[in-house]
Design an enzyme around this catalytic site. Structure first.
Site, PDB file in Angstrom:
ATOM      1  CG  HIS A   1      -1.951   1.093   1.169  1.00  0.00           C
ATOM      2  ND1 HIS A   1      -1.720   2.312   1.761  1.00  0.00           N
ATOM      3  CD2 HIS A   1      -3.170   1.159   0.592  1.00  0.00           C
ATOM      4  CE1 HIS A   1      -2.772   3.085   1.558  1.00  0.00           C
ATOM      5  NE2 HIS A   1      -3.665   2.412   0.853  1.00  0.00           N
ATOM      6  CB  CYS A   2       3.929   2.148   1.886  1.00  0.00           C
ATOM      7  SG  CYS A   2       3.393   1.760   3.557  1.00  0.00           S
ATOM      8  CB  ILE A   3       5.601   1.019  -2.822  1.00  0.00           C
ATOM      9  CG1 ILE A   3       4.883  -0.280  -3.175  1.00  0.00           C
ATOM     10  CG2 ILE A   3       6.619   0.813  -1.716  1.00  0.00           C
ATOM     11  CD1 ILE A   3       5.795  -1.351  -3.744  1.00  0.00           C
TER      12      ILE A   3
END
Length: 92
Positions: A74-76
């Site tokens: 999700h972060c990337i």
């Protein structure tokens, strides 16, 4: 030096923010990290498949490498602004 396919070592006791809840929900799909623990990886796929029955759930193997770099699925995948944001400093 690490060879292709080798996991990055870490010091014993160093915590990692590896979590299956850091999945990415896309139009018609769910992308979920996989960490090489077959039992838990399969459970994450099962739970997300039941939670999102009309989506294709796809596991990304070796997500631990992403975690070691400081993020997860999700972060990337977060959006980046089209233009740099200017910030006023000291009333400028």
């Amino acid at each position: 030096m690490l060879q292709e396919g080798e996991a990055k070592p870490r010091l014993a006791g160093t915590r990692l923010a590896a979590s299956y809840v850091n999945f990415y929900l896309a139009n018609g799909g769910v992308i979920v990290p996989q960490f090489g623990d077959a039992k838990r990886d399969e459970e994450a796929i099962r739970v997300l498949s039941e939670t999102y029955p009309h989506h294709s759930v796809v596991g990304i193997e070796n997500a631990r490498e992403i975690v070691l770099a400081g993020g997860n699925i999700h972060c990337i995948t977060q959006q980046q602004p089209a233009e740099p944001i200017s910030v006023a400093v000291n009333g400028d």
